[in-house]
Design an enzyme around this catalytic site. Sequence first.
Site, PDB file in Angstrom:
ATOM      1  N   GLY A 173       0.784  -1.236   0.000  1.00 12.81           N
ATOM      2  CA  GLY A 173       0.000   0.000   0.000  1.00 12.81           C
ATOM      3  C   GLY A 173       0.814   1.283   0.000  1.00 12.81           C
ATOM      4  N   SER A 210       2.169  -3.337  -3.599  1.00 10.23           N
ATOM      5  CA  SER A 210       2.052  -2.195  -4.516  1.00 10.23           C
ATOM      6  C   SER A 210       2.123  -2.565  -6.000  1.00 10.23           C
ATOM      7  CB  SER A 210       3.117  -1.139  -4.197  1.00 10.23           C
ATOM      8  OG  SER A 210       2.838  -0.535  -2.962  1.00 10.23           O
TER       9      SER A 210
END
Length: 249
Positions: A173, A210
Amino acid sequence: MTNKILFIANWKMFGDLESLKSIESVIKLTKKKTYTKAKVIYCPPFTLLSSFVNKTKKSKVNVGSQDCHFEKDNGPFTGSISSSMVKKIGAEYVIIGHSEKRIEGDSNEKINKKIHNAISNNLKVIFCIGENLYEKNNKKTNYVIKKQINSGLKKIKKIDKIIFAYEPVWSIGTGKVLNNNKLEKQILYIKKYLKKKFRKQNTQIIYGGSVNNKNIDNLKQIAGINGFLIGGASQNSKKFIDIIKKTII
Ligand code: 13P
């Protein structure tokens, strides 16, 4: 064990019945011949497991739970679901050892119990490992990963039902990803370690942290990666499809 490229969508604590419709375009994509190389697995929150199973029934898309309890098939464990419940509902996978559950108290020992339990209930396990920022900065990555593997897989002899997901905690994240050289080295280190520990059994390692439709062009070039575990970008079908398309083509 599959030689397809895995795209595992971890929806975390997101999603409702309305978002279920958004997966139709993904299901459609996986029916196309070009995409038979891809295997898509959705891991929605518990509340949507059954709806996802029904929705994906006639497709090649699979469903997994984001966790399961470490003890028994049934019992006085408020707020938990067991791996046998997950199996009975028609899901086939379960994520175990995600860093967001480790932070909430999942120790390596608890994780080990969960894995034994899930395998005995015939679920395939997506086993998350990875270092946090402090461990990375203190050059403890390999030590931590080995500990997670050794304790998490205590008394596990066969790893054909386990998918290893390398997810550096600091990458989740944050938009931060190791450069290709470093990530490839890390993946190969884990692969080599597993080969040695499990006497040359085949291993499946995916990467998470990510992953998005921009960095996938880069990430797909890394040798040894069998797929991706995707959080944020998997909740948006357009982005998720983009990731799949860019990887396969
Ligand atoms: P993001 O893709 O949002 O970084 O999440 C990764 C993850 O935790 C998947 O399990």
